[in-house]
Design a protein around this motif. Structure first.
Motif, PDB file in Angstrom:
ATOM      1  N   THR A  92       5.109   0.308   0.741  1.00 47.89           N
ATOM      2  CA  THR A  92       4.374  -1.191   1.083  1.00 47.89           C
ATOM      3  C   THR A  92       5.448  -1.607   2.246  1.00 47.89           C
ATOM      4  OG1 THR A  92       5.356  -3.477   0.127  1.00 47.89           O
ATOM      5  CG2 THR A  92       7.136  -1.357   0.588  1.00 47.89           C
ATOM      6  N   ILE A  93       4.425  -2.490   2.752  1.00 47.00           N
ATOM      7  CA  ILE A  93       4.500  -2.976   4.224  1.00 47.00           C
ATOM      8  C   ILE A  93       5.023  -4.258   3.810  1.00 47.00           C
ATOM      9  CG2 ILE A  93       3.669  -3.908   6.436  1.00 47.00           C
ATOM     10  CD1 ILE A  93       2.029  -1.836   6.871  1.00 47.00           C
ATOM     11  N   ALA A  94       6.285  -4.517   3.992  1.00 43.46           N
ATOM     12  CA  ALA A  94       7.392  -5.563   3.850  1.00 43.46           C
ATOM     13  C   ALA A  94       6.901  -6.046   5.288  1.00 43.46           C
ATOM     14  CB  ALA A  94       8.651  -5.652   4.206  1.00 43.46           C
TER      15      ALA A  94
ATOM     16  N   ALA B 175      -3.564  16.833   6.323  1.00 45.80           N
ATOM     17  CA  ALA B 175      -3.007  15.756   4.361  1.00 45.80           C
ATOM     18  C   ALA B 175      -4.337  15.409   3.160  1.00 45.80           C
ATOM     19  CB  ALA B 175      -2.254  15.128   5.098  1.00 45.80           C
ATOM     20  N   GLU B 176      -3.702  15.675   2.525  1.00 49.06           N
ATOM     21  CA  GLU B 176      -4.863  14.908   1.512  1.00 49.06           C
ATOM     22  C   GLU B 176      -5.289  13.291   1.954  1.00 49.06           C
ATOM     23  OE1 GLU B 176      -3.997  13.706  -3.524  1.00 49.06           O
ATOM     24  OE2 GLU B 176      -3.343  15.657  -3.017  1.00 49.06           O
ATOM     25  N   LYS B 177      -6.014  12.717   1.367  1.00 43.09           N
ATOM     26  CA  LYS B 177      -5.781  11.610   1.275  1.00 43.09           C
ATOM     27  C   LYS B 177      -6.058  10.981  -0.237  1.00 43.09           C
ATOM     28  CE  LYS B 177      -6.737  11.032   6.083  1.00 43.09           C
ATOM     29  NZ  LYS B 177      -6.598  10.001   6.142  1.00 43.09           N
ATOM     30  N   ALA B 178      -5.154  10.222  -0.131  1.00 41.63           N
ATOM     31  CA  ALA B 178      -4.974   9.336  -1.593  1.00 41.63           C
ATOM     32  C   ALA B 178      -6.228   8.094  -1.581  1.00 41.63           C
ATOM     33  CB  ALA B 178      -4.050   8.848  -1.715  1.00 41.63           C
ATOM     34  N   ALA B 179      -6.526   7.825  -2.921  1.00 44.54           N
ATOM     35  CA  ALA B 179      -7.789   6.750  -3.228  1.00 44.54           C
ATOM     36  C   ALA B 179      -6.370   5.897  -3.924  1.00 44.54           C
ATOM     37  CB  ALA B 179      -8.619   6.898  -4.278  1.00 44.54           C
ATOM     38  N   VAL B 180      -6.088   4.572  -2.807  1.00 52.48           N
ATOM     39  CA  VAL B 180      -5.887   4.051  -3.220  1.00 52.48           C
ATOM     40  C   VAL B 180      -6.103   2.561  -3.442  1.00 52.48           C
ATOM     41  CG1 VAL B 180      -3.289   5.409  -1.948  1.00 52.48           C
ATOM     42  CG2 VAL B 180      -4.623   3.107  -0.561  1.00 52.48           C
ATOM     43  N   GLU B 181      -5.308   1.201  -4.255  1.00 57.02           N
ATOM     44  CA  GLU B 181      -5.629  -0.257  -3.814  1.00 57.02           C
ATOM     45  C   GLU B 181      -3.934  -0.603  -3.006  1.00 57.02           C
ATOM     46  OE1 GLU B 181      -5.765  -3.649  -7.080  1.00 57.02           O
ATOM     47  OE2 GLU B 181      -5.162  -1.731  -8.263  1.00 57.02           O
TER      48      GLU B 181
ATOM     49  N   SER C 213       4.760  -9.095   1.162  1.00 57.59           N
ATOM     50  CA  SER C 213       4.023  -7.209   1.481  1.00 57.59           C
ATOM     51  C   SER C 213       3.084  -6.892   0.815  1.00 57.59           C
ATOM     52  CB  SER C 213       6.135  -6.654   0.108  1.00 57.59           C
ATOM     53  OG  SER C 213       5.673  -6.847  -1.180  1.00 57.59           O
ATOM     54  N   LEU C 214       2.415  -6.256   1.398  1.00 57.43           N
ATOM     55  CA  LEU C 214       1.659  -5.616   0.888  1.00 57.43           C
ATOM     56  C   LEU C 214       1.739  -4.154   0.096  1.00 57.43           C
ATOM     57  CD1 LEU C 214      -0.859  -4.928   3.997  1.00 57.43           C
ATOM     58  CD2 LEU C 214      -1.563  -7.034   2.291  1.00 57.43           C
ATOM     59  N   VAL C 215       1.269  -4.225  -1.548  1.00 57.42           N
ATOM     60  CA  VAL C 215       1.996  -2.935  -1.582  1.00 57.42           C
ATOM     61  C   VAL C 215       0.397  -2.190  -2.180  1.00 57.42           C
ATOM     62  CG1 VAL C 215       2.716  -2.198  -3.984  1.00 57.42           C
ATOM     63  CG2 VAL C 215       3.495  -3.962  -2.825  1.00 57.42           C
ATOM     64  N   ALA C 216       0.785  -0.892  -1.844  1.00 52.68           N
ATOM     65  CA  ALA C 216      -0.298   0.287  -2.056  1.00 52.68           C
ATOM     66  C   ALA C 216      -0.097   0.945  -3.370  1.00 52.68           C
ATOM     67  CB  ALA C 216      -0.047   1.661  -1.098  1.00 52.68           C
TER      68      ALA C 216
END
Length: 77
Positions: free
Chosen positions: A29-31, A2-8, A17-20
């Motif tokens: 997201t993680i709720a 899998a390709e690794k995404a550059a996320v904020e 929530s944590l939002v990518a």
């Protein structure tokens, strides 16, 4: 592989929530909610990655960020 995404990843604590974000757009997201009183806990309820962002390591990045926040800032939870 899998390709690794550059996320904020941003913590939207007011909404629990944590939002990518990938390229400025929400990708996953993680709720969560925080249990009180002390010694409280952060409880992850649900993790979602938009279909077009699946397979890029976004869910893993969200989990690592949650772990990092708990480890580095236990007073917040």
């Amino acid at each position: 592989m899998a390709e690794k995404a550059a996320v904020e990843i941003r913590d939207d604590r007011e909404h629990g929530s944590l939002v990518a974000y990938e390229d400025g757009e929400p990708a996953g997201t993680i709720a969560y909610f925080v249990m009180d009183p002390a010694p409280g806990a952060l409880v992850a309820v649900h993790t979602v990655v938009r279909p077009e962002h699946e397979g890029k390591g976004i869910a893993g990045a969200l989990v690592r960020e949650a772990e990092r926040q708990l480890r580095n800032h236990p007073e917040l939870f």
